[in-house]
Write an enzyme that holds these catalytic residues in place. Structure first.
Site, short mmCIF file in Angstrom:
data_model
loop_
_atom_site.label_atom_id
_atom_site.label_comp_id
_atom_site.label_asym_id
_atom_site.label_seq_id
_atom_site.Cartn_x
_atom_site.Cartn_y
_atom_site.Cartn_z
N TRP A 102 0.81 -1.22 0.00
CA TRP A 102 0.00 0.00 0.00
C TRP A 102 0.84 1.27 0.00
O TRP A 102 0.54 2.23 -0.72
CB TRP A 102 -1.00 0.00 1.15
N ASP A 173 -1.32 6.69 6.33
CA ASP A 173 -2.48 5.94 5.86
C ASP A 173 -2.87 4.99 6.99
O ASP A 173 -2.11 4.11 7.36
CB ASP A 173 -2.06 5.16 4.60
N LYS A 197 -12.80 -0.85 6.44
CA LYS A 197 -12.14 -1.86 7.26
C LYS A 197 -12.66 -1.82 8.70
O LYS A 197 -13.29 -2.75 9.14
CB LYS A 197 -10.63 -1.72 7.19
C1 PLP Z 1 -7.75 -0.85 1.63
C2 PLP Z 1 -6.59 0.05 1.71
C3 PLP Z 1 -6.43 1.13 0.82
C4 PLP Z 1 -7.33 1.35 -0.37
O1 PLP Z 1 -8.52 1.77 -0.03
P1 PLP Z 1 -9.65 2.12 -1.12
O2 PLP Z 1 -10.64 2.80 -0.27
O3 PLP Z 1 -10.09 0.83 -1.72
O4 PLP Z 1 -9.03 3.01 -2.14
C5 PLP Z 1 -5.37 1.99 1.02
N1 PLP Z 1 -4.50 1.79 2.02
C6 PLP Z 1 -4.61 0.75 2.87
C7 PLP Z 1 -3.62 0.58 3.96
C8 PLP Z 1 -5.67 -0.14 2.74
O5 PLP Z 1 -5.77 -1.18 3.59
#
Ligand code: PLP
Length: 361
Positions: A102, A173, A197
């Protein structure tokens, strides 16, 4: 229907109490004769929902007053683009610490909007385990920001000790670890994540940003992605995902009712230690992340004999344990233990893994 435990990495399991509550008021919210998704985002009823959600999130994460909480479009990947648009410049640069998939995707996207100085924050140690090395990184003093991914959802690597970045704002993030444990928001210039999540349905993105960092977005920035414009319109320049925001609010209230982030952190520790402990005690299963960098949310693991993978997944499913297949980048298995996963779910998984091991040893 017998109880199914869903280990999906996202969208993922949500608290049963919230699912039921949302179902109950789906057709008729608050006695108004319409569902939440049928009413205007500018109506009094909806604004009350939206404001309460934002206030509860502030409360749960202890967000200081000089930070804006934005509810945005575009998911985590949207932020990969709108972060350099808002905090970076076309001429200047930003530092990206890469510790897995990511953070790598974030760096790749940012290249379109600023100069990216990318560096690895992980390495494989002598025991073959992935470890973090976040000290003495080649950070630039004039970078607009430093980006990191607090929890690598695919690789199962979590940063518990964020690097020192001096005066350069640190941006993290937190898509897959938001509200899973206490975080000192004031250490960061910005925290962000998609909701799907730990928070609710997909389609809404949380951005928590220090006020002084916004207000000079690049001119190419779409208005709906400009943090200042979004803040000035209370995240309603245009129609937000009203259902996702409402649902997120329910999850925030649920989390407060069970003791908040601190209580959740203790539960998440217990759940993840149970699974890691079992994996480490077995030579049939393995995990390749050093203990200090192991994610509490996403636990990738491998069977010694990968030819049993399909059978493992099929039998797990027959035992009401679903979505354990690993991400295609890594193969193997992955168990995501987000906030809504009860301890019983992890116990059921461990007990299944024990039986499977005995049957195939
Ligand atoms: C799921 C995830 C993303 C992407 O998220 P989207 O909302 O599908 O764009 C980005 N960073 C991390 C750490 C993730 O787990």
């Amino acid at each position: 229907m017998s109880k199914v435990y869903n280990f999906s990495a996202g969208p993922s399991m949500l608290p049963e109490a919230v699912m039921k509550d949302v179902q109950k008021e789906f057709l008729d919210f608050n006695g108004i004769g319409a569902g939440v998704i049928e009413i205007s985002h500018r109506s009094k009823d909806y604004l009350a929902i939206a404001e309460k959600a934002a206030a509860d999130l502030r409360d749960l994460m202890n967000i200081p007053d000089n930070y804006k909480v934005l509810f945005m479009h575009g998911g985590g990947r949207g932020v990969f683009a709108n972060l350099p648009m808002n905090l970076g410049t076309a001429e200047g640069s930003a530092d990206y610490i890469v510790t897995g998939a990511w953070s790598g995707y974030a760096a790749e996207e940012a290249v379109k909007y600023t100069h990216v100085n990318s560096m690895r924050g992980d390495f494989v140690n002598a025991d073959g385990k992935v470890e973090l090395k976040l000290k003495d990184l080649p950070l630039k003093k004039d970078a607009a920001y430093v980006h990191m991914c607090m929890n690598e959802t695919i690789h199962g690597i979590e940063i518990f000790d964020a690097p020192e970045t001096g005066d350069v704002p640190l941006v993290a993030d937190i898509s897959s670890c938001i509200l899973s444990r206490r975080m000192d928001v004031s250490r960061y210039g910005m925290l962000y994540g998609g909701a799907q999540k730990n928070i609710g349905p997909s389609g809404i993105t949380i951005v928590i940003v220090r006020e002084d960092l916004i207000g000079h977005a690049q001119s190419i920035t779409p208005a709906i992605w400009d943090y200042k414009v979004t803040a000035d319109h209370d995240s309603m320049l245009n129609t937000p995902n009203t259902f996702a925001w409402y649902f997120a609010g329910k999850v925030f209230a649920w989390l407060k009712s069970i003791g908040g982030v601190e209580a959740m952190e203790a539960m998440n520790k217990e759940k993840s230690e149970l699974l890691y402990g079992f994996i480490d005690s077995s030579d049939f299963y393995s995990n390749n992340v050093a203990v200090s960098a192991r994610s509490r949310m996403n636990i990738p693991f491998f069977l010694k004999d990968s030819s049993l993978d399909q059978q493992f997944i099929a039998e797990a499913k027959a035992n009401n344990l679903i979505s354990l297949k690993g991400h295609r980048v890594l193969g193997g298995m992955r168990a995501s233990l987000y906030n809504a996963m009860p301890l019983e779910g992890v116990k059921a998984l461990v007990s299944f893994m024990e039986k499977f091991e005995k049957a195939h040893k």
